[in-house]
Structures are given as C-alpha cells and as structure tokens.
Design a protein around this motif. Structure first.
Motif, PDB file in Angstrom:
ATOM      1  N   LYS A 111      10.717  -0.617   4.431  1.00 40.87           N
ATOM      2  CA  LYS A 111       9.887   0.218   5.286  1.00 40.87           C
ATOM      3  C   LYS A 111       8.505  -0.403   5.427  1.00 40.87           C
ATOM      4  O   LYS A 111       8.019  -1.083   4.541  1.00 40.87           O
ATOM      5  CB  LYS A 111       9.790   1.625   4.720  1.00 40.87           C
ATOM      6  N   MET A 112       7.885  -0.156   6.595  1.00 36.67           N
ATOM      7  CA  MET A 112       6.623  -0.787   6.969  1.00 36.67           C
ATOM      8  C   MET A 112       5.592   0.285   7.323  1.00 36.67           C
ATOM      9  O   MET A 112       5.914   1.273   7.973  1.00 36.67           O
ATOM     10  CB  MET A 112       6.889  -1.686   8.179  1.00 36.67           C
ATOM     11  N   CYS A 113       4.333   0.051   6.922  1.00 39.46           N
ATOM     12  CA  CYS A 113       3.250   0.981   7.243  1.00 39.46           C
ATOM     13  C   CYS A 113       2.700   0.706   8.651  1.00 39.46           C
ATOM     14  O   CYS A 113       2.979  -0.325   9.252  1.00 39.46           O
ATOM     15  CB  CYS A 113       2.125   0.882   6.210  1.00 39.46           C
ATOM     16  N   GLU A 130       0.834  -1.195   0.000  1.00 37.51           N
ATOM     17  CA  GLU A 130       0.000   0.000   0.000  1.00 37.51           C
ATOM     18  C   GLU A 130       0.875   1.253   0.000  1.00 37.51           C
ATOM     19  O   GLU A 130       1.937   1.281   0.608  1.00 37.51           O
ATOM     20  CB  GLU A 130      -0.904   0.031   1.243  1.00 37.51           C
ATOM     21  N   VAL A 131       0.402   2.307  -0.665  1.00 39.54           N
ATOM     22  CA  VAL A 131       1.072   3.599  -0.649  1.00 39.54           C
ATOM     23  C   VAL A 131       0.453   4.410   0.482  1.00 39.54           C
ATOM     24  O   VAL A 131      -0.764   4.600   0.524  1.00 39.54           O
ATOM     25  CB  VAL A 131       0.909   4.330  -1.993  1.00 39.54           C
ATOM     26  N   VAL A 132       1.297   4.848   1.421  1.00 43.52           N
ATOM     27  CA  VAL A 132       0.819   5.564   2.602  1.00 43.52           C
ATOM     28  C   VAL A 132       1.688   6.793   2.867  1.00 43.52           C
ATOM     29  O   VAL A 132       2.793   6.909   2.344  1.00 43.52           O
ATOM     30  CB  VAL A 132       0.818   4.639   3.853  1.00 43.52           C
ATOM     31  N   ALA A 133       1.182   7.707   3.680  1.00 42.22           N
ATOM     32  CA  ALA A 133       1.902   8.942   3.976  1.00 42.22           C
ATOM     33  C   ALA A 133       3.013   8.749   4.996  1.00 42.22           C
ATOM     34  O   ALA A 133       3.949   9.544   5.043  1.00 42.22           O
ATOM     35  CB  ALA A 133       0.927  10.006   4.471  1.00 42.22           C
ATOM     36  N   GLU A 134       2.924   7.711   5.821  1.00 43.44           N
ATOM     37  CA  GLU A 134       3.935   7.477   6.859  1.00 43.44           C
ATOM     38  C   GLU A 134       4.411   6.030   6.831  1.00 43.44           C
ATOM     39  O   GLU A 134       3.610   5.114   6.773  1.00 43.44           O
ATOM     40  CB  GLU A 134       3.374   7.743   8.255  1.00 43.44           C
ATOM     41  N   LEU A 135       5.719   5.885   6.895  1.00 42.69           N
ATOM     42  CA  LEU A 135       6.341   4.562   6.982  1.00 42.69           C
ATOM     43  C   LEU A 135       7.356   4.565   8.110  1.00 42.69           C
ATOM     44  O   LEU A 135       7.865   5.606   8.499  1.00 42.69           O
ATOM     45  CB  LEU A 135       7.054   4.209   5.671  1.00 42.69           C
ATOM     46  N   SER A 136       7.647   3.387   8.605  1.00 46.88           N
ATOM     47  CA  SER A 136       8.658   3.208   9.640  1.00 46.88           C
ATOM     48  C   SER A 136       9.666   2.178   9.151  1.00 46.88           C
ATOM     49  O   SER A 136       9.367   1.355   8.289  1.00 46.88           O
ATOM     50  CB  SER A 136       8.004   2.695  10.925  1.00 46.88           C
ATOM     51  N   HIS A 137      10.852   2.250   9.736  1.00 40.74           N
ATOM     52  CA  HIS A 137      11.778   1.140   9.516  1.00 40.74           C
ATOM     53  C   HIS A 137      11.160  -0.076  10.180  1.00 40.74           C
ATOM     54  O   HIS A 137      10.375   0.052  11.120  1.00 40.74           O
ATOM     55  CB  HIS A 137      13.145   1.449  10.127  1.00 40.74           C
ATOM     56  N   PRO A 138      11.465  -1.280   9.708  1.00 37.68           N
ATOM     57  CA  PRO A 138      10.864  -2.466  10.322  1.00 37.68           C
ATOM     58  C   PRO A 138      11.304  -2.619  11.781  1.00 37.68           C
ATOM     59  O   PRO A 138      12.340  -2.093  12.189  1.00 37.68           O
ATOM     60  CB  PRO A 138      11.371  -3.620   9.463  1.00 37.68           C
ATOM     61  N   HIS A 139      10.513  -3.337  12.546  1.00 39.82           N
ATOM     62  CA  HIS A 139      10.815  -3.553  13.961  1.00 39.82           C
ATOM     63  C   HIS A 139      11.894  -4.625  14.106  1.00 39.82           C
ATOM     64  O   HIS A 139      12.246  -5.318  13.149  1.00 39.82           O
ATOM     65  CB  HIS A 139       9.542  -3.945  14.727  1.00 39.82           C
ATOM     66  N   PHE A 140      12.391  -4.772  15.317  1.00 40.03           N
ATOM     67  CA  PHE A 140      13.532  -5.667  15.571  1.00 40.03           C
ATOM     68  C   PHE A 140      13.228  -7.144  15.330  1.00 40.03           C
ATOM     69  O   PHE A 140      14.126  -7.934  15.092  1.00 40.03           O
ATOM     70  CB  PHE A 140      14.081  -5.465  16.991  1.00 40.03           C
ATOM     71  N   ASN A 141      11.967  -7.555  15.366  1.00 39.33           N
ATOM     72  CA  ASN A 141      11.625  -8.966  15.112  1.00 39.33           C
ATOM     73  C   ASN A 141      11.413  -9.268  13.630  1.00 39.33           C
ATOM     74  O   ASN A 141      11.263 -10.421  13.257  1.00 39.33           O
ATOM     75  CB  ASN A 141      10.360  -9.366  15.879  1.00 39.33           C
TER      76      ASN A 141
END
Length: 128
Positions: free
Chosen positions: A93-95, A75-86
């Motif tokens: 990048k993860m939504c 999905e195309v989203v306005a905010e992404l994060s780096h993936p979590h430690f698990n």
C-alpha cells in the motif's frame, strides 16, 4: 468505552485492546493507526484512561483498514491506496505523498498519468 492510555517511546498511545497473538502485534492509536509489538504494549506504563464513544471507536477501527504504514516511505498515515499500475506490488500500500510524487514523475518522464489517489476502503477505490 474506556481504554488505557499508555506511554511508548515518550508518545501517548491509546491501547485499542485489539491483539493479533499470531502476528504478535497490538493496535495502538496515536492519532494515526499503528501496530506495536505485543510485549511492548503489554509492558507499557498505563498513565490513565480515555473514554471514547462507540462512534469514535468505529472511526478509529476503520483507519486500521484504510490506513497504516506506507510500503514505499515507511510513514504511518490515515489513508493508503493500492499501488498504481506503473508501480504495482501485490499486497503493498502507498500513501498520498508517494502517490503524488510518482504521479509527477510519470507525467514528466513518459507522459503517463496514474490518476488521482484513491484511498482503500473509500467509494471508487480500486481493489486488487
């Protein structure tokens, strides 16, 4: 700043006039930051122009740094994060939706809490 409003796949797209010739991509804004093949943007029918203030353009350009396509769901989203430690994957990048899903799964299956979603480019976000 005047920008062209084009029609791509029956969607209105603001041509942001930012092109990556090497990657053959062009920035187009549909309410979310998206990248289109350069030839698709170049051949799209111009149906008008929009005038945006410098502040609006700056906000949209910031979304290209912190938003885009989720590498998990697409999905195309306005905010992404780096993936979590698990679920760490360099350069991915993860939504928020995928993050929240994983958070529930990890809490339920092994008791780990990956923490709150931290968008890239925001204060206190984790950079790898």
């Amino acid at each position: 700043m005047k920008l062209n409003l084009v029609l791509i796949d029956n969607r209105l797209v603001i041509d942001m006039n930012v092109n990556d010739v090497i990657g053959f991509k062009a920035d187009g804004y549909t309410g979310l930051p998206e990248r289109f093949d350069l030839d698709v943007m170049g051949e799209a029918d111009v149906i008008g122009t929009v005038e945006l203030s410098e502040e609006q353009v700056t906000k949209i350009k910031a979304e290209y740094k912190s938003g885009g396509k989720c590498d998990w769901c697409g999905e195309v989203v306005a905010e992404l994060s780096h993936p979590h430690f698990n679920d760490f994957a360099i350069g991915k990048k993860m939504c928020r939706t995928c993050w929240d899903h994983d958070r529930d799964v990890y809490k339920g299956s092994c008791g780990d809490d990956i923490g709150d979603f931290k968008p890239v480019g925001r204060k206190n976000s984790h950079e790898y």
